[in-house]
Design an enzyme around this catalytic site. Structure first.
Site, short mmCIF file in Angstrom:
data_model
loop_
_atom_site.label_atom_id
_atom_site.label_comp_id
_atom_site.label_asym_id
_atom_site.label_seq_id
_atom_site.Cartn_x
_atom_site.Cartn_y
_atom_site.Cartn_z
CD GLU B 104 36.99 -11.67 8.26
OE1 GLU B 104 36.05 -10.40 8.49
OE2 GLU B 104 35.68 -12.28 8.71
CB CYS B 136 35.57 -8.30 2.25
SG CYS B 136 34.21 -9.34 3.59
CG HIS B 259 33.76 -7.15 -2.08
ND1 HIS B 259 33.82 -8.94 -1.26
CD2 HIS B 259 33.13 -6.82 -0.58
CE1 HIS B 259 34.06 -8.42 -0.61
NE2 HIS B 259 33.05 -7.45 0.13
#
Lengths: 133, 372
Positions: B104, B136, B259
């Protein structure tokens, strides 16, 4: 460093992957690329050579007064690195100060940003070196 | 389609699973990570904003985070991680048929990071390449793209990278976590893999928990909304979907990687799903390097693969705001023992090689002053 798209593009093999030249006649290596062997002249046979990116510090200094475009990075270490295949190249040594370096310190190539042409221009990438651990 | 698959009958699911295994077995041929050398402690940031350092460290579960050097960006981190992956794999870069870079913080708005990486590692020109963006989880989306291309024999090897130099608004909670790093995975046939990807499952919805508009310098987020309806809903849904699809349970796995936007969420979601803390710890690196965004799940998985023994089973679930999760079941093979001997720099070695910055130098590194 500020240059047109064509020159930037032409230097990509040198800067990204350390592509230089090798003379098959005298077996000497050159960086950056040379079209003609300075020793063998017309008898030389030049071929492309990719250098491993390993070498040692031949000489070094700290740049305190940087040229335009490098103001943010100063003070930074600039060195002459002797590649394991022979040629010497000038490049920044990153993530260290000159106190970490000595003559003969082993270094390896890293891929870093060299300079940005302002906020709207090209970003130039290429080889620098870091201390090999 | 994925949800439909999730809701199909037990029999058809098993059949689908068998078909997948017969025709689609692919794996990780090589992997590499990259974490910048510079760090800033959460306490150093807290002291600037008058926050209690202990409260921040305990609340977010982050002690320090990585900070990119002035000459590092998502492209340079991706190149270093990819070069590590290439050395680990032992393959020729010319055999790579696809490069996907998830980030990103791509250096250009228009001009691919993937072409820079492909050229720098010597994989160009006979390949396809593209940049991905899904907050992400863009890195794990790249793994899935490569899985499909390898399984269908479009390519022999695919390179999937998650790389970011993420930004947090000064004094925002994100400033304590937004960091930099990259993970790269070379996907190829299961026969030469160090870890076979047995199956994958994704869960995706339109959930506005975190975003950044084109001209905005820093991202915005929904505060507490980033938790239950975003991270926890998507991670648990993808994880449960894959557990059901593969007929497995948390007890069947030796490691789990989630994550890790902070040190707290992955611990909570592991507990919710029934994974023990000991299975989570080896791949939980956010407490010491921060949230590397697209690199986070990838670096966590790389840390696990650095120490996992043949036969180990790994459960992985990424999360990307906006929002979606990709889950994977990964089985480590005997091949990992030999390839580990190549001495590629491990995640642990990257974490231990560090130099601390003051907040003033951090501001310079992240160019947070208007004049920079």
């Amino acid at each position: 460093m500020k240059s047109g798209s064509a020159l930037t593009w032409r230097l990509i093999p040198n800067r990204y992957r350390l592509i230089g030249s090798h003379c098959e006649t005298c077996k000497e290596n050159f960086f950056p690329t040379r079209p003609v062997c300075p020793s063998c002249r017309r008898k030389g046979k030049m071929v492309e050579k990719k250098f491993k990116g390993e070498g040692k510090i031949y000489s070094f200094t700290t740049v305190q007064v940087p040229p335009e475009g490098f103001e943010l990075e100063a003070p930074y270490v600039l060195a002459i690195v002797e590649l394991s295949e022979g040629p010497r190249v000038t490049a920044q040594v990153v993530d260290c100060s000159e106190n970490d370096l000595g003559f003969g310190t082993p270094v390896e190539m890293v891929f870093r940003k060299i300079q940005e042409e302002g906020k709207e221009g090209l970003i130039h990438y290429g080889f620098k070196f870091k201390i090999k651990k | 389609m994925l949800v439909a698959s999730f809701e199909c009958s037990e029999t058809s699911k098993l059949q689908n699973s068998k078909l997948f295994k017969v025709f689609c077995l692919v794996g990780i041929v090589g992997f590499g990570a990259c974490v910048p050398k510079y760090r800033i402690k959460a306490g150093e940031i807290a002291s600037v904003w008058g926050e209690d350092a202990r409260r921040i460290e305990d609340g977010l579960g982050i002690l320090e985070k990585s900070v990119p050097a002035l000459d590092e960006d998502a492209a340079t981190l991706a190149v270093e991680a990819s070069r590590n992956a290439l050395v680990y794999s032992g393959i020729s870069a010319k055999e790579i048929g696809a490069v996907f870079v998830g980030s990103e913080s791509h250096p250009y708005a228009v001009k691919p990071t993937a072409t820079i990486v492909a050229e720098a590692i010597g994989a160009a020109p006979n390949l396809t390449a593209a940049d991905l963006e899904f907050a992400c989880k863009a890195g794990t989306a790249g793994i899935q793209c490569c899985m499909g291309m390898v399984a269908s024999k479009m390519i022999k090897y695919g390179l999937a990278i998650g790389s970011d130099t993420s930004q947090g608004k000064p004094s925002d909670a994100l400033e304590y976590s937004a960091s930099a790093g990259a993970g790269a995975f070379i996907i190829g046939s299961d026969k030469e893999s160090v870890a076979v990807i047995e199956d994958t499952f994704s869960f995706t919805t339109d959930t506005p928990d975190f975003w950044r508009r084109p001209e905005a310098e820093f991202p915005s987020h929904g505060g507490r909304f980033t938790g239950k309806p975003a991270y926890f809903k998507h991670v648990t849904s993808a994880a449960k979907g894959l557990l059901e699809k593969t007929g497995t349970a948390p007890k069947d796995f030796d490691y789990v990687v989630f994550h890790q936007p902070n040190g707290k969420f992955p611990r909570m979601v592991a507990k919710m799903l029934g994974f023990e803390e000991a299975k989570l710890s080896p791949g939980l690196v956010t407490p010491v390097i921060g949230n590397t965004y697209s690199g986070a799940t990838m670096i966590g998985l790389a840390a696990v693969l650095d120490e996992a023994q043949p036969g180990a089973r790994i459960f992985v679930t990424s999360f990307g705001s906006g929002a979606g999760s990709d889950a994977f079941v990964i089985n480590v093979t005997d091949g990992i023992v030999e390839k580990r001997k190549k001495g590629v720099k491990t995640v642990k070695e990257y974490i231990e090689d560090k130099h601390y910055l003051s907040y003033a130098l951090y501001v310079k590194h992240r160019r947070k002053l208007k004049s920079l």
